[in-house]
Design a protein around this motif. Structure first.
Motif, PDB file in Angstrom:
ATOM      1  N   TYR A  89       0.858  -1.190   0.000  1.00 48.99           N
ATOM      2  CA  TYR A  89       0.000   0.000   0.000  1.00 48.99           C
ATOM      3  C   TYR A  89       0.888   1.231   0.000  1.00 48.99           C
ATOM      4  O   TYR A  89       1.537   1.564   0.996  1.00 48.99           O
ATOM      5  CB  TYR A  89      -0.923  -0.006   1.217  1.00 48.99           C
ATOM      6  CG  TYR A  89      -1.841   1.196   1.284  1.00 48.99           C
ATOM      7  CD1 TYR A  89      -2.831   1.388   0.323  1.00 48.99           C
ATOM      8  CD2 TYR A  89      -1.714   2.139   2.299  1.00 48.99           C
ATOM      9  CE1 TYR A  89      -3.673   2.488   0.370  1.00 48.99           C
ATOM     10  CE2 TYR A  89      -2.549   3.242   2.356  1.00 48.99           C
ATOM     11  CZ  TYR A  89      -3.523   3.409   1.390  1.00 48.99           C
ATOM     12  OH  TYR A  89      -4.346   4.509   1.445  1.00 48.99           O
ATOM     13  N   ALA A  91      -0.300   4.305  -1.429  1.00 47.50           N
ATOM     14  CA  ALA A  91      -1.194   5.406  -1.761  1.00 47.50           C
ATOM     15  C   ALA A  91      -1.385   6.309  -0.543  1.00 47.50           C
ATOM     16  O   ALA A  91      -1.067   5.934   0.591  1.00 47.50           O
ATOM     17  CB  ALA A  91      -2.546   4.863  -2.216  1.00 47.50           C
ATOM     18  N   TYR A  92      -1.895   7.510  -0.794  1.00 47.03           N
ATOM     19  CA  TYR A  92      -2.235   8.433   0.301  1.00 47.03           C
ATOM     20  C   TYR A  92      -1.112   8.437   1.335  1.00 47.03           C
ATOM     21  O   TYR A  92       0.026   8.712   1.006  1.00 47.03           O
ATOM     22  CB  TYR A  92      -3.602   8.075   0.880  1.00 47.03           C
ATOM     23  CG  TYR A  92      -4.666   8.069  -0.188  1.00 47.03           C
ATOM     24  CD1 TYR A  92      -5.098   9.263  -0.772  1.00 47.03           C
ATOM     25  CD2 TYR A  92      -5.203   6.861  -0.666  1.00 47.03           C
ATOM     26  CE1 TYR A  92      -6.047   9.253  -1.801  1.00 47.03           C
ATOM     27  CE2 TYR A  92      -6.148   6.856  -1.686  1.00 47.03           C
ATOM     28  CZ  TYR A  92      -6.563   8.061  -2.251  1.00 47.03           C
ATOM     29  OH  TYR A  92      -7.479   8.055  -3.259  1.00 47.03           O
ATOM     30  N   ASN A 423      -2.466  -0.716 -10.494  1.00 44.99           N
ATOM     31  CA  ASN A 423      -3.286  -1.219  -9.391  1.00 44.99           C
ATOM     32  C   ASN A 423      -3.946  -2.552  -9.721  1.00 44.99           C
ATOM     33  O   ASN A 423      -4.255  -3.341  -8.815  1.00 44.99           O
ATOM     34  CB  ASN A 423      -4.333  -0.185  -8.998  1.00 44.99           C
ATOM     35  CG  ASN A 423      -3.717   1.016  -8.304  1.00 44.99           C
ATOM     36  OD1 ASN A 423      -2.572   0.961  -7.846  1.00 44.99           O
ATOM     37  ND2 ASN A 423      -4.459   2.111  -8.221  1.00 44.99           N
ATOM     38  N   TYR A 429      -0.494  -0.659  -4.601  1.00 40.50           N
ATOM     39  CA  TYR A 429      -1.654   0.210  -4.771  1.00 40.50           C
ATOM     40  C   TYR A 429      -1.189   1.648  -4.638  1.00 40.50           C
ATOM     41  O   TYR A 429      -0.653   2.048  -3.602  1.00 40.50           O
ATOM     42  CB  TYR A 429      -2.737  -0.100  -3.737  1.00 40.50           C
ATOM     43  CG  TYR A 429      -4.051   0.591  -4.018  1.00 40.50           C
ATOM     44  CD1 TYR A 429      -4.997   0.005  -4.840  1.00 40.50           C
ATOM     45  CD2 TYR A 429      -4.329   1.848  -3.472  1.00 40.50           C
ATOM     46  CE1 TYR A 429      -6.197   0.635  -5.114  1.00 40.50           C
ATOM     47  CE2 TYR A 429      -5.531   2.484  -3.741  1.00 40.50           C
ATOM     48  CZ  TYR A 429      -6.464   1.874  -4.567  1.00 40.50           C
ATOM     49  OH  TYR A 429      -7.653   2.498  -4.846  1.00 40.50           O
ATOM     50  N   LEU A 430      -1.357   2.420  -5.724  1.00 42.48           N
ATOM     51  CA  LEU A 430      -0.989   3.828  -5.749  1.00 42.48           C
ATOM     52  C   LEU A 430      -2.238   4.690  -5.846  1.00 42.48           C
ATOM     53  O   LEU A 430      -3.321   4.203  -6.172  1.00 42.48           O
ATOM     54  CB  LEU A 430      -0.078   4.139  -6.947  1.00 42.48           C
ATOM     55  CG  LEU A 430       1.171   3.280  -7.158  1.00 42.48           C
ATOM     56  CD1 LEU A 430       2.007   3.862  -8.294  1.00 42.48           C
ATOM     57  CD2 LEU A 430       1.989   3.167  -5.901  1.00 42.48           C
ATOM     58  N   SER A 431      -2.079   5.986  -5.580  1.00 42.74           N
ATOM     59  CA  SER A 431      -3.173   6.937  -5.748  1.00 42.74           C
ATOM     60  C   SER A 431      -2.719   8.032  -6.707  1.00 42.74           C
ATOM     61  O   SER A 431      -1.603   8.007  -7.231  1.00 42.74           O
ATOM     62  CB  SER A 431      -3.589   7.534  -4.397  1.00 42.74           C
ATOM     63  OG  SER A 431      -2.489   8.143  -3.745  1.00 42.74           O
ATOM     64  N   SER A 432      -3.568   9.010  -6.938  1.00 40.65           N
ATOM     65  CA  SER A 432      -3.257  10.067  -7.898  1.00 40.65           C
ATOM     66  C   SER A 432      -3.609  11.426  -7.310  1.00 40.65           C
ATOM     67  O   SER A 432      -4.239  11.546  -6.260  1.00 40.65           O
ATOM     68  CB  SER A 432      -4.028   9.847  -9.199  1.00 40.65           C
ATOM     69  OG  SER A 432      -5.420  10.047  -8.991  1.00 40.65           O
TER      70      SER A 432
END
Length: 466
Positions: A89, A91-92, A423, A429-432
């Protein structure tokens, strides 16, 4: 022979010690299984989410259930969605969730002591206060600084804004103005709205090319607003923005706030933990001049979600803005040297929150946290260096802390598909985010479970997904 139904019926609300032991054993067995499986679990999984969501919407039955069956249902439900506890993880703001802190929370919840006032649990309030005093010193705040542990930086920000409004504006505050940037976390604007400030009184200061607050522009806007009869009262700096991890020029903002008589608030929800490291202290220089600091130990101290901190240079200002009373409290008296947390923030009823911090800090030792955070800074440097070497990628900003934004050289739609492919592997898991009107992917190395091999895997996934 006793039937299963009879065994369930015999389970009273006040559990016998042997029953507590048995249920506890089952719960701990599940915890051990969850922790052991984390390295191999997918970073995200929605394959069974629909079925479980339908199942779990059912109301509770009138008859008792089976503990083992119920916690197995929980295990399956927790496995659906984004695995925020796992090493993939990114992301965020990942943290992982220290098991030692979760065990501390179990103990605290079973004890079930009320800590809104010190009189009802003085020793536990002293334990909580010791952590807050240590944190205030960590940030360089003067002797006598303090605060409270909250459910997160959002609640802490609300109390900080209310205190600043009360201290600098008084009861009539409609002409007060606060100063943020487009990268200030939206919880501050939300807090200001809840605190009664009109949306137009939240001023957005332009940023420099490296996405930090432009101090000269802030000074100009403050002067212009004051010239029109408004009352500037709050300047907000960020110690680690959500989109890029950038740190505002805190020392320069402290000077501006002092010159102009503004309350200086620092959002260190993400970046605060890095104060434990030499590099973090260099990058957060100036934070010691803040009037208030919000910090999320459930980010950069790796604690489970639901742990925030508000620190104030002068806790008496928090009390002046929040304290109240009622005749039904006539039996409650202050305990010398200990705060009544119900008078420092918005909550009156609150559980004992200190153990979730106190126990892991004393158990693991502060150096363990420092070393883990130094590792995250190193790993973020690896990510930035490796991605910058790829000619197909844009990586415009050197990370201040552990967030690395990047994008393909191409359209926003191409980058959205790029993120989807990454993802979809379910290994990371990445975010944008959006920066300068463009779609960026962002990778944040923060979980204590994310080590060099996990970062190497993430880089392989990114390269294969281009």
């Amino acid at each position: 022979m006793t039937t299963q139904q009879e065994r369930h019926t015999a389970l009273p609300l006040d559990l016998a010690p042997h029953t507590v032991a048995e249920l506890g054993r089952q719960a701990v067995d599940l915890i051990v299984r969850q922790v052991a499986e984390l390295p191999d679990e997918p970073a995200s999984d929605y394959r069974d989410a629909g079925r479980l969501a339908t199942l779990l919407r059912r109301p509770p039955a009138g008859e008792p259930g089976d503990f083992g069956t119920l916690i197995e249902t929980f295990r399956q439900a927790a496995g659906q969605g984004v695995n925020t506890a796992g090493p993939g993880y990114l992301a965020y703001f990942p943290a992982g969730g220290l098991v030692s802190s979760a065990l501390a929370e179990l103990l605290a919840q079973v004890a079930n002591r009320y800590t809104g006032v010190a009189q009802t649990a003085p020793a536990l309030v002293a334990m909580e206060e010791s952590v807050l005093t240590w944190m205030a010193g960590l940030f360089g705040l003067p002797s006598g600084a303090g605060g409270l542990i909250t459910t997160g930086a959002s609640a802490a920000t609300l109390s900080a804004v209310v205190a600043a409004r009360h201290d600098r504006l008084g009861p009539a505050f409609g002409d007060g103005t606060a100063y943020v940037t487009e990268h200030t976390h939206y919880s501050l604007a939300k807090a200001a709205q809840i605190a009664g400030l009109p949306a137009e009184r939240i001023r957005t200061v332009p940023t420099t090319a490296d996405l930090r607050m432009d101090v000269g522009e802030a000074a100009r806007m403050i002067a212009e607003d004051r010239a029109t009869g408004l009352r500037p009262f709050l300047l907000a700096g960020t110690a680690g923005s959500t989109s890029t991890g950038a740190v505002d020029p805190l020392a320069d903002l402290v000077r501006l706030a002092r010159e102009q008589g503004l309350w200086f608030h620092v959002d260190a929800a993400y970046g605060g933990g890095f104060q434990l490291t030499r590099r973090g202290r260099e990058r957060l220089a100036g934070i010691e001049g803040a009037d208030s600091i919000t910090f999320d130990p459930h980010k950069s101290l790796f604690l489970p979600y639901g742990t925030g901190v508000l620190l104030a240079r002068e806790p008496a200002v928090l009390r002046a803005a929040h304290a109240g009373g009622g005749r039904y409290l006539q039996d409650i008296h202050e305990v010398d040297g200990l705060p009544d947390y119900g008078h420092l923030g918005v909550e009156l009823t609150r559980e004992f929150r200190g153990l979730r911090l106190w126990l892991p800090l004393h158990l693991h030792g502060v150096r363990a946290f420092e070393e883990a955070l130094d590792e995250k800074l190193d790993l973020a440097g690896v990510v930035h260096r490796e991605l910058s070497a790829d000619p197909r990628l844009e990586v415009p900003w050197q990370p201040d802390l552990s967030v690395v934004p990047f994008r393909l050289r191409g359209s926003d739609d191409a980058n959205r598909r790029f993120l989807d492919r990454i993802n979809a592997t379910r290994r990371v898991y990445l975010s944008s985010t959006t920066l300068g009107g463009a779609f960026y992917l962002r990778l944040c190395v923060l979980s204590f479970r994310t080590r060099a091999d996990h970062v190497e895997e993430a880089l392989r996934v990114i390269r294969a997904s281009r």
